[in-house]
Design a protein around this motif. Structure first.
Motif, PDB file in Angstrom:
ATOM      1  N   SER A  81       1.113  -1.429  -0.332  1.00 47.10           N
ATOM      2  CA  SER A  81      -0.542  -0.049  -0.095  1.00 47.10           C
ATOM      3  C   SER A  81       0.558   1.077  -0.336  1.00 47.10           C
ATOM      4  CB  SER A  81      -0.975   0.194   1.662  1.00 47.10           C
ATOM      5  OG  SER A  81      -1.418  -1.120   1.348  1.00 47.10           O
ATOM      6  N   PRO A  82       1.864   1.406   0.727  1.00 47.10           N
ATOM      7  CA  PRO A  82       2.358   2.816   1.239  1.00 47.10           C
ATOM      8  C   PRO A  82       3.998   3.213   0.656  1.00 47.10           C
ATOM      9  CG  PRO A  82       2.633   1.412   2.804  1.00 47.10           C
ATOM     10  CD  PRO A  82       2.182   0.792   2.101  1.00 47.10           C
ATOM     11  N   GLU A  83       3.815   4.098  -0.206  1.00 47.79           N
ATOM     12  CA  GLU A  83       5.427   4.460  -0.927  1.00 47.79           C
ATOM     13  C   GLU A  83       5.890   3.093   0.021  1.00 47.79           C
ATOM     14  OE1 GLU A  83       7.263   6.685  -3.260  1.00 47.79           O
ATOM     15  OE2 GLU A  83       5.072   7.461  -2.933  1.00 47.79           O
ATOM     16  N   PHE A  84       6.115   2.902   0.814  1.00 43.62           N
ATOM     17  CA  PHE A  84       7.302   2.088   1.375  1.00 43.62           C
ATOM     18  C   PHE A  84       7.625   1.106  -0.058  1.00 43.62           C
ATOM     19  CE2 PHE A  84      10.113  -1.849   3.081  1.00 43.62           C
ATOM     20  CZ  PHE A  84      10.474  -1.154   3.888  1.00 43.62           C
ATOM     21  N   ALA A  85       6.640   0.147  -0.042  1.00 41.12           N
ATOM     22  CA  ALA A  85       5.952  -0.851  -0.847  1.00 41.12           C
ATOM     23  C   ALA A  85       6.583  -0.463  -2.735  1.00 41.12           C
ATOM     24  CB  ALA A  85       4.585  -1.135  -0.986  1.00 41.12           C
ATOM     25  N   VAL A  86       6.566   0.960  -2.859  1.00 44.88           N
ATOM     26  CA  VAL A  86       6.526   1.075  -4.587  1.00 44.88           C
ATOM     27  C   VAL A  86       7.458   0.325  -5.092  1.00 44.88           C
ATOM     28  CG1 VAL A  86       6.885   2.667  -6.045  1.00 44.88           C
ATOM     29  CG2 VAL A  86       4.986   3.164  -4.407  1.00 44.88           C
ATOM     30  N   ALA A  87       8.724   0.463  -5.075  1.00 50.95           N
ATOM     31  CA  ALA A  87      10.162  -0.117  -4.978  1.00 50.95           C
ATOM     32  C   ALA A  87      10.255  -1.011  -5.111  1.00 50.95           C
ATOM     33  CB  ALA A  87      11.147   0.389  -3.766  1.00 50.95           C
ATOM     34  N   PRO A  88       9.641  -2.111  -4.799  1.00 49.95           N
ATOM     35  CA  PRO A  88       9.884  -3.060  -4.599  1.00 49.95           C
ATOM     36  C   PRO A  88       8.589  -3.911  -5.624  1.00 49.95           C
ATOM     37  CG  PRO A  88       9.469  -3.400  -1.934  1.00 49.95           C
ATOM     38  CD  PRO A  88       9.742  -1.334  -3.125  1.00 49.95           C
ATOM     39  N   LEU A  89       8.157  -3.267  -5.913  1.00 50.51           N
ATOM     40  CA  LEU A  89       7.106  -3.445  -7.349  1.00 50.51           C
ATOM     41  C   LEU A  89       7.909  -3.458  -8.568  1.00 50.51           C
ATOM     42  CD1 LEU A  89       4.456  -4.219  -8.435  1.00 50.51           C
ATOM     43  CD2 LEU A  89       3.460  -1.964  -7.991  1.00 50.51           C
ATOM     44  N   GLU A  90       8.211  -1.523  -8.252  1.00 50.72           N
ATOM     45  CA  GLU A  90       9.375  -1.384 -10.291  1.00 50.72           C
ATOM     46  C   GLU A  90       9.812  -2.624 -10.040  1.00 50.72           C
ATOM     47  OE1 GLU A  90       8.114   1.181 -11.469  1.00 50.72           O
ATOM     48  OE2 GLU A  90       7.008   1.991 -10.672  1.00 50.72           O
ATOM     49  N   ARG A  91      10.956  -3.433  -8.973  1.00 53.44           N
ATOM     50  CA  ARG A  91      12.152  -3.818  -9.238  1.00 53.44           C
ATOM     51  C   ARG A  91      11.055  -5.218 -10.504  1.00 53.44           C
ATOM     52  NH1 ARG A  91      17.677  -4.391  -8.239  1.00 53.44           N
ATOM     53  NH2 ARG A  91      17.982  -6.162  -9.083  1.00 53.44           N
ATOM     54  N   LEU A  92       9.869  -5.807  -9.539  1.00 50.09           N
ATOM     55  CA  LEU A  92       9.715  -6.831  -9.854  1.00 50.09           C
ATOM     56  C   LEU A  92       9.648  -6.809 -11.591  1.00 50.09           C
ATOM     57  CD1 LEU A  92       6.564  -8.638  -6.901  1.00 50.09           C
ATOM     58  CD2 LEU A  92       9.263  -9.001  -7.291  1.00 50.09           C
ATOM     59  N   ILE A  93       8.617  -5.834 -11.485  1.00 45.11           N
ATOM     60  CA  ILE A  93       8.533  -5.701 -12.911  1.00 45.11           C
ATOM     61  C   ILE A  93       9.492  -4.465 -13.822  1.00 45.11           C
ATOM     62  CG2 ILE A  93       7.493  -3.942 -14.830  1.00 45.11           C
ATOM     63  CD1 ILE A  93       5.492  -3.106 -11.990  1.00 45.11           C
ATOM     64  N   GLN A  94      10.755  -4.540 -13.449  1.00 42.70           N
ATOM     65  CA  GLN A  94      12.229  -4.526 -14.449  1.00 42.70           C
ATOM     66  C   GLN A  94      12.522  -6.104 -14.422  1.00 42.70           C
ATOM     67  OE1 GLN A  94      15.045  -1.673 -11.838  1.00 42.70           O
ATOM     68  NE2 GLN A  94      16.374  -2.701 -12.724  1.00 42.70           N
ATOM     69  N   ASP A  95      12.523  -6.385 -13.685  1.00 43.00           N
ATOM     70  CA  ASP A  95      13.370  -8.107 -13.289  1.00 43.00           C
ATOM     71  C   ASP A  95      12.412  -8.890 -14.676  1.00 43.00           C
ATOM     72  OD1 ASP A  95      15.205  -7.338 -12.009  1.00 43.00           O
ATOM     73  OD2 ASP A  95      14.270  -8.557  -9.964  1.00 43.00           O
ATOM     74  N   GLY A  96      11.297  -8.046 -15.232  1.00 41.17           N
ATOM     75  CA  GLY A  96      10.719  -9.285 -16.097  1.00 41.17           C
ATOM     76  C   GLY A  96       9.225 -10.051 -15.589  1.00 41.17           C
ATOM     77  N   HIS A  97       9.167 -10.138 -14.329  1.00 48.70           N
ATOM     78  CA  HIS A  97       8.448 -11.039 -13.845  1.00 48.70           C
ATOM     79  C   HIS A  97       6.890 -10.347 -14.526  1.00 48.70           C
ATOM     80  CE1 HIS A  97      10.936 -12.717 -10.787  1.00 48.70           C
ATOM     81  NE2 HIS A  97      11.822 -11.870 -10.520  1.00 48.70           N
ATOM     82  N   GLU A  98       5.480 -11.617 -14.837  1.00 50.49           N
ATOM     83  CA  GLU A  98       4.436 -10.663 -15.074  1.00 50.49           C
ATOM     84  C   GLU A  98       3.758 -11.011 -13.153  1.00 50.49           C
ATOM     85  OE1 GLU A  98       0.386 -13.247 -16.605  1.00 50.49           O
ATOM     86  OE2 GLU A  98       2.668 -14.666 -16.332  1.00 50.49           O
ATOM     87  N   ILE A  99       3.178  -8.994 -13.790  1.00 42.89           N
ATOM     88  CA  ILE A  99       3.080  -9.435 -11.782  1.00 42.89           C
ATOM     89  C   ILE A  99       0.924  -9.547 -12.869  1.00 42.89           C
ATOM     90  CG2 ILE A  99       1.866  -7.375 -10.192  1.00 42.89           C
ATOM     91  CD1 ILE A  99       5.274  -8.764 -11.072  1.00 42.89           C
ATOM     92  N   ALA A 100       0.554 -10.405 -11.991  1.00 38.60           N
ATOM     93  CA  ALA A 100      -0.630 -10.646 -12.125  1.00 38.60           C
ATOM     94  C   ALA A 100      -1.654 -10.176 -11.779  1.00 38.60           C
ATOM     95  CB  ALA A 100      -1.061 -12.591 -11.912  1.00 38.60           C
ATOM     96  N   GLY A 101      -2.151  -9.409 -10.832  1.00 43.54           N
ATOM     97  CA  GLY A 101      -2.159  -8.331  -9.985  1.00 43.54           C
ATOM     98  C   GLY A 101      -1.953  -7.790  -8.629  1.00 43.54           C
ATOM     99  N   VAL A 102      -2.349  -6.533  -8.977  1.00 46.75           N
ATOM    100  CA  VAL A 102      -1.764  -6.332  -7.093  1.00 46.75           C
ATOM    101  C   VAL A 102      -2.965  -5.729  -6.106  1.00 46.75           C
ATOM    102  CG1 VAL A 102      -0.800  -3.558  -6.712  1.00 46.75           C
ATOM    103  CG2 VAL A 102      -0.115  -4.704  -8.495  1.00 46.75           C
ATOM    104  N   PHE A 103      -2.762  -6.139  -4.869  1.00 44.81           N
ATOM    105  CA  PHE A 103      -4.139  -5.908  -3.888  1.00 44.81           C
ATOM    106  C   PHE A 103      -3.258  -4.475  -3.081  1.00 44.81           C
ATOM    107  CE2 PHE A 103      -4.506 -10.443  -5.804  1.00 44.81           C
ATOM    108  CZ  PHE A 103      -6.486 -10.432  -5.090  1.00 44.81           C
ATOM    109  N   THR A 104      -3.648  -4.355  -3.024  1.00 42.73           N
ATOM    110  CA  THR A 104      -4.076  -2.842  -2.325  1.00 42.73           C
ATOM    111  C   THR A 104      -4.532  -2.515  -1.007  1.00 42.73           C
ATOM    112  OG1 THR A 104      -2.531  -0.511  -1.844  1.00 42.73           O
ATOM    113  CG2 THR A 104      -4.279  -1.066  -3.729  1.00 42.73           C
TER     114      THR A 104
END
Length: 309
Positions: free
Chosen positions: A8-31
């Motif tokens: 949910s908060p700003e702290f959780a944005v950088a890990p999400l961006e890194r997952l996308i950068q690493d090429g993982h498939e993000i099936a959905g986000v719960f917040t």
């Protein structure tokens, strides 16, 4: 891997961006659900929701995971793993078991120390010289699951909760990336946590920011750094709650009753504490503007002889 992300908060944005950068498939986000914010109380999305929508990722905002609907959505995504970072919502066992490899959590401390909601602030408040992030396999307990990976970082002498937050968010993204590579390769080595937790990190509330000048310079310095930006620091003067900004506490100085104003000039306000002096750059009265201390007391000369309580 196919990943469900929960944060949910700003702290959780950088890990999400890194997952996308690493090429993982993000099936959905719960917040968490959009909430009224600031004085206008206009409804605002969480930082994680904004980041997810910017990448075209489906977003889900259930009120809780007690409902069959929320659990069905999670199970229907058929993820390899769920990554949880400061989501702010409890997950029942059925949710923990839904992804093929379960759920991992990015926690902003070196577990088992500082389990709970405020590990960043508490590390500073307790005077720690180091902290870090832990990637943990989630179980039904509160931050008690097996440790998959931990990375350490120093806490600098002038560190605030704000600056440490940003460093740990970046470190969490790095640790998560490494951990998922190890899980994907089958070489991760989980290790059980000790049952004992040296320090807990309960949720910070507004009253935690109250400065009592009967405390030592070191204690007040930790509060000023550990509670920035929220809830900030404040005290009572002349029956009014006064917000305090730019605090610097130093041992020594002239003897006087705790809370006594020693001086007020262009350099700021100096107030006696248990073993030293607290220098305050700016203050703000209820309903007023944040201003230099000398300007405030020019308009409130009767309070110049009062004591902070």
């Amino acid at each position: 891997m196919k990943i469900v992300y929960m944060g949910s908060p700003e702290f959780a944005v950088a890990p999400l961006e890194r997952l996308i950068q690493d090429g993982h498939e993000i099936a959905g986000v719960f917040t968490q659900r959009d909430k009224p914010k600031n004085r206008g109380m206009k409804t605002a999305p969480t930082p994680v929701k904004k980041a997810a929508l910017a990448h075209g990722i489906p977003v889900f905002q259930p009120a809780s995971f007690k409902s069959e609907g929320a659990l069905a959505i999670l199970e229907g995504l058929e993820a390899d793993i769920a990554v949880v970072t400061a989501y702010g919502m409890l997950l029942p066992q059925r949710a923990l078991d839904a992804p093929r490899l379960g759920c991992v959590n990015v926690h902003a401390s070196l577990l088992p120390d500082y389990r709970g909601a405020s590990p960043i602030q508490q590390a500073i408040l307790q005077g720690e010289t180091k902290t870090g992030v832990t990637i943990m396999q989630m179980d039904a307990g509160l931050d008690t699951g097996d440790i998959l990976l931990a990375k350490e970082i120093a806490i600098e002498p002038e560190e605030t909760a704000d600056s440490l937050h940003d460093k740990l968010a970046a470190l969490g993204a790095e640790a998560l990336s490494q951990c998922l590579k190890e899980l994907e390769a089958g070489c991760a080595a989980p290790r059980p946590q000790p049952a004992e937790c040296p320090h807990y990190a309960p949720r910070i509330c507004r009253e935690d920011g109250r400065i009592r000048f009967t405390e030592t310079a070191e204690q007040i310095d930790r509060m000023a750094r550990g509670l920035t930006p929220w809830p900030g620091t404040f005290s009572s003067l002349g029956g009014k709650t006064i917000k305090l900004f730019g605090l610097q506490a130093k041992p020594g100085g002239p003897e006087a009753p705790c809370g006594q104003i020693l001086a007020c000039d262009a350099a700021g306000l100096r107030v006696r504490c248990a073993d030293g002096v607290v220098e305050i750059a700016q203050i703000q009265a209820p309903g007023g503007k944040r201003m230099n201390c000398v300007d405030y007391f020019r308009g409130h000369p009767e309070e110049r002889e009062a004591r902070f309580e």
